[in-house]
Design a protein around this motif. Structure first.
Motif, short mmCIF file in Angstrom:
data_model
loop_
_atom_site.label_atom_id
_atom_site.label_comp_id
_atom_site.label_asym_id
_atom_site.label_seq_id
_atom_site.Cartn_x
_atom_site.Cartn_y
_atom_site.Cartn_z
N ALA A 95 0.83 -1.20 0.00
CA ALA A 95 0.00 0.00 0.00
C ALA A 95 0.87 1.25 0.00
CB ALA A 95 -0.93 0.00 1.22
N VAL A 111 1.94 6.62 -7.08
CA VAL A 111 0.97 7.62 -7.53
C VAL A 111 1.58 9.01 -7.40
CG1 VAL A 111 -1.26 8.70 -7.05
CG2 VAL A 111 -1.05 6.22 -7.01
N SER A 112 2.28 9.26 -6.27
CA SER A 112 2.94 10.56 -6.10
C SER A 112 3.98 10.81 -7.18
CB SER A 112 3.62 10.62 -4.73
OG SER A 112 2.66 10.82 -3.72
N SER A 157 2.23 11.32 -10.65
CA SER A 157 1.28 12.41 -10.82
C SER A 157 2.01 13.73 -11.05
CB SER A 157 0.36 12.52 -9.58
OG SER A 157 1.12 12.86 -8.45
N LEU A 162 6.61 18.12 5.30
CA LEU A 162 5.16 18.35 5.27
C LEU A 162 4.53 18.06 6.63
CD1 LEU A 162 4.05 16.68 1.91
CD2 LEU A 162 3.97 19.11 2.46
N THR A 186 3.60 14.90 7.24
CA THR A 186 2.82 13.68 7.01
C THR A 186 3.47 12.47 7.66
OG1 THR A 186 3.92 13.60 4.87
CG2 THR A 186 1.65 14.33 4.89
N LEU A 242 1.48 11.09 10.35
CA LEU A 242 0.42 10.14 9.98
C LEU A 242 1.02 8.74 9.84
CD1 LEU A 242 -1.59 12.07 7.24
CD2 LEU A 242 -2.25 11.65 9.60
N TYR A 279 0.02 5.39 11.97
CA TYR A 279 -0.77 4.34 11.35
C TYR A 279 -0.21 2.99 11.80
CZ TYR A 279 -3.05 7.59 8.07
OH TYR A 279 -3.80 8.59 7.52
N VAL A 289 -1.83 18.04 7.94
CA VAL A 289 -1.14 18.12 6.67
C VAL A 289 -1.25 16.77 6.00
CG1 VAL A 289 0.52 19.98 6.74
CG2 VAL A 289 0.90 17.96 8.12
N LEU A 290 -1.67 16.80 4.76
CA LEU A 290 -1.90 15.55 4.04
C LEU A 290 -1.06 15.62 2.76
CD1 LEU A 290 -5.71 15.87 4.50
CD2 LEU A 290 -4.26 14.31 5.78
N TYR A 291 -1.11 14.54 2.00
CA TYR A 291 -0.31 14.51 0.77
C TYR A 291 -0.95 15.37 -0.30
CZ TYR A 291 1.78 10.65 3.21
OH TYR A 291 2.39 9.90 4.16
N PRO A 292 -0.32 16.50 -0.66
CA PRO A 292 -0.98 17.41 -1.60
C PRO A 292 -1.12 16.83 -3.01
CG PRO A 292 1.24 18.18 -1.07
CD PRO A 292 0.96 17.02 -0.18
N ASP A 293 -0.29 15.83 -3.35
CA ASP A 293 -0.33 15.34 -4.73
C ASP A 293 -1.19 14.09 -4.91
OD1 ASP A 293 1.40 13.89 -3.22
OD2 ASP A 293 3.13 14.09 -4.53
N LEU A 294 -1.96 13.74 -3.88
CA LEU A 294 -2.90 12.62 -4.03
C LEU A 294 -4.32 13.17 -4.09
CD1 LEU A 294 -1.60 9.98 -1.44
CD2 LEU A 294 -0.95 10.25 -3.82
N ARG A 341 -7.87 8.65 -3.52
CA ARG A 341 -6.65 7.85 -3.54
C ARG A 341 -6.03 7.81 -2.14
NH1 ARG A 341 -4.27 3.59 -4.64
NH2 ARG A 341 -2.76 3.91 -3.01
N PHE A 342 -6.02 8.98 -1.47
CA PHE A 342 -5.44 9.06 -0.13
C PHE A 342 -6.24 8.20 0.85
CE2 PHE A 342 -5.62 11.33 4.04
CZ PHE A 342 -4.38 10.92 4.48
N THR A 402 -8.08 5.68 0.14
CA THR A 402 -7.85 4.27 -0.21
C THR A 402 -6.57 3.78 0.47
OG1 THR A 402 -8.86 4.68 -2.35
CG2 THR A 402 -7.64 2.63 -2.11
N PHE A 403 -5.54 4.61 0.38
CA PHE A 403 -4.28 4.26 1.04
C PHE A 403 -4.49 4.04 2.54
CE2 PHE A 403 -0.71 6.28 3.46
CZ PHE A 403 0.18 5.23 3.35
N CYS A 404 -5.23 4.96 3.17
CA CYS A 404 -5.49 4.83 4.61
C CYS A 404 -6.21 3.52 4.90
CB CYS A 404 -6.33 5.99 5.12
SG CYS A 404 -5.53 7.56 4.93
N GLN A 461 -9.83 10.35 7.39
CA GLN A 461 -8.76 9.36 7.53
C GLN A 461 -8.69 8.83 8.96
OE1 GLN A 461 -5.55 9.62 9.22
NE2 GLN A 461 -6.03 11.65 10.02
#
Lengths: 248, 315
Positions: free
Chosen positions: A5, A12-13, A16, A86, A88, A91, A95, B84-89, B93-94, B96-98, B145
């Protein structure tokens, strides 16, 4: 599989943004030009007994290998540094993910990006094969060598990326270290012969050079596997340092 | 459900959290109230396993956060501060990842994603990049999330900060709707927020618990405000003198200057008792009373008082 995952999220990052497309384009343009000019050189002047094999050996190491080495830091610098910048990373670390799953997911994603680069270079042997068929077996060794070499560079870059939250610092430090491992044996006159033997054991260039002869030697495989394992181990230690360090 | 015992967290020589102990019952909504930098985020980060405590024990569902890190993290949904989250997702999609990372079986994943996106009002932005979303939407993605794997414990760090009033109401009702089945710990520095969402409140300052109370108790304390605003029709000098001479009045401040109407703000520790005296005074003098009301206590006032009470208690 949680590492899977993480890997998909990273891919994807990567895909994109424009970085992959631009750099793959530039890489194939430059190596394409080098392919043409180097091949012309070998055909017209001819070096050694087995001209074509010598050509492939030089082309794989001096062109494909060298350009990829320069490109690797651009793709590894963001892996952990950007998560830290960032925020992140907070997170990810909260997780239900093991550090090793985060690391392997990121490592595998970056390696996948470089398989795209290598996939593009299949064009060159294909063109030569179309003009003059040859035994493709040595290319198994050459590509295995390239993959192991890239995986080593990525492992190193991943580790550096885990140390800082600045991508510029991460990429420049990675480049310095990768270049050092690459050129360490280049000036044979500067060191005595016993030191040179020792250094050549450490050199990524020398081991990749061995692969690009078209021969798989267990010694070279072991070198790269150890190189990768060493830096992945350091990455894990660095990620784990939040357990005993102050902030972040 | 959440047990915190003698939690201490030090960063170098600074002690961010100083011997904090509290527990949260299953299904309860507990608020952590404190000014910025009081240690709320640090407590939450220890709870969620982001970093370990220097001393003390933190357990979720009886499981120690350090020893059973993965199991604990599986049980917690966490919304970090300044999410703060992933700006490019994209949002979908984000999430789904979670869902994948939090171990939601692939058969249930689609349905659960749709549920969460509906609950958080994200359906119309599902395919937008997170980087392009407004602050309010990003906050909702942050909540999505956190709740996607239906965690038993929800840790929300300043869930309504930076939202507009309409969005704040939405988020609060979402949090309240989760209470009962989910144990919620939320932090805030906005006083009315806790009384609106939480059942119990812990007030912290400089990393220490200075008060613990129910939401009603806190509201009562607030009603016992020290400041009273009165508007009286009468002669300026006479009114001012009479109010000043009431017992227990520490300070009188004048507000506004309308002809014939005196507007005063009095400060007194006697609170409600002073207001009774004020009313009696106005009636006795035969003035007209236009307004008398306790001024809402600000967080700063509450803190001054609580810290004061705290010191009195320990002295």
């Amino acid at each position: 599989m949680r590492a899977w995952a993480v890997m998909r999220k990273e891919l994807v990052s990567y895909f994109s943004g424009p970085l992959v497309y631009v750099v793959v384009g530039v890489f194939l343009t430059v190596t394409g030009y080098q392919f043409y000019t180097t091949l012309q050189g070998y055909v017209q002047i001819g070096f050694g007994m087995n001209i074509l094999d010598n050509f492939w050996q030089e082309f794989f190491v001096q062109h494909i290998g060298r350009y990829l080495l320069i490109v690797v830091p651009l793709f590894t610098m963001r892996l952990l540094a950007e998560e830290r910048r960032l925020g992140t990373i907070e997170l990810l670390y909260t997780y239900p993910l093991r550090d090793s799953e985060i690391m392997l997911g990121k490592f595998a994603a970056c390696l996948t990006v470089f398989l795209v680069f290598l996939g593009g270079t299949l064009l060159y042997p294909a063109i030569v094969y179309w003009l003059q068929p040859f035994d493709p077996a040595p290319f198994i060794a050459r590509y295995l060598g390239a993959i192991l070499f890239l995986a080593s560079c990525i492992a190193c870059g991943l580790f550096i990326s885990s140390l800082t939250d600045s991508q510029v610092v991460a990429s420049s430090c990675t480049l310095v270290i990768l270049l050092l491992f690459w050129i360490v044996t280049w000036n044979e006159a500067a060191v005595n012969s016993s030191l040179l033997t020792a250094l050549s054991q450490l050199s990524t260039f020398d081991h990749f050079w061995a692969f690009s002869r078209g021969v798989i030697d267990l010694k070279d495989v072991t070198y790269f596997v150890l190189f990768i394992a060493f830096f992945l181990f350091l990455t894990l230690r660095s990620m784990d340092s939040r357990q005993w360090r102050g902030r972040r | 459900m959440i047990t915190v015992e003698n939690l201490v967290k030090e960063f170098g020589s600074t002690r961010a959290v100083d011997h904090v102990s509290f527990s949260v019952q299953p299904g309860e909504i507990l608020g952590l109230l404190g000014p910025n930098g009081s240690g709320k985020t640090t407590i939450m980060r220890v709870l969620t396993g982001f970093f370990p405590p220097t001393e003390g024990r933190v357990a979720i569902d009886g499981l120690d956060v350090g020893e059973h890190s993965l199991e604990v993290r599986q049980r917690i949904g966490y919304l970090p501060e300044n999410v703060v989250l992933y700006p490019d997702l994209t949002v979908r999609r984000f999430l789904t990842f979670c869902a994948e990372v939090k171990g939601i079986a692939s058969a249930r994943r689609r349905g659960r994603l749709d549920e969460v996106m509906t609950a958080c009002g994200l359906t119309e932005v599902a395919h937008k990049l997170i980087g392009q979303l407004s602050k309010g939407y990003r906050q909702r993605v942050g909540i999505a999330q956190a709740i996607i794997h239906e965690p038993r414990v929800l840790v929300l760090d300043e869930p309504t900060v930076g939202l507009d009033p309409g969005q704040i109401v939405d988020i609060r009702s979402l949090i309240k709707s989760l209470g009962g089945s989910t144990t919620v710990l939320l932090s805030t520095h906005i006083l009315p927020e806790v009384s609106m969402t939480c059942e119990r409140v812990i007030i912290i300052d400089y990393g220490r618990i200075i008060a613990e109370d129910t939401a009603e108790g806190l509201t009562l304390r607030l009603r016992g405000s020290e400041e009273t605003r009165v508007r009286i029709v009468g002669t300026h000098a006479e009114v001012l003198d009479a109010v000043r001479s009431l017992p227990g009045v520490d300070a009188v401040r004048e507000e506004g200057a309308v002809e014939g109407v005196v507007t005063l703000v009095t400060r007194s520790v006697r609170g409600d008792a002073l207001r009774r005296d004020l009313a009696a005074l106005v009636v006795g003098k035969g003035w007209d009373l236009l307004e008398i009301r306790p001024l809402p206590m600000s967080l700063e006032d509450l803190f001054v008082r609580l810290v004061h009470e705290d010191r009195e208690g320990t002295a």
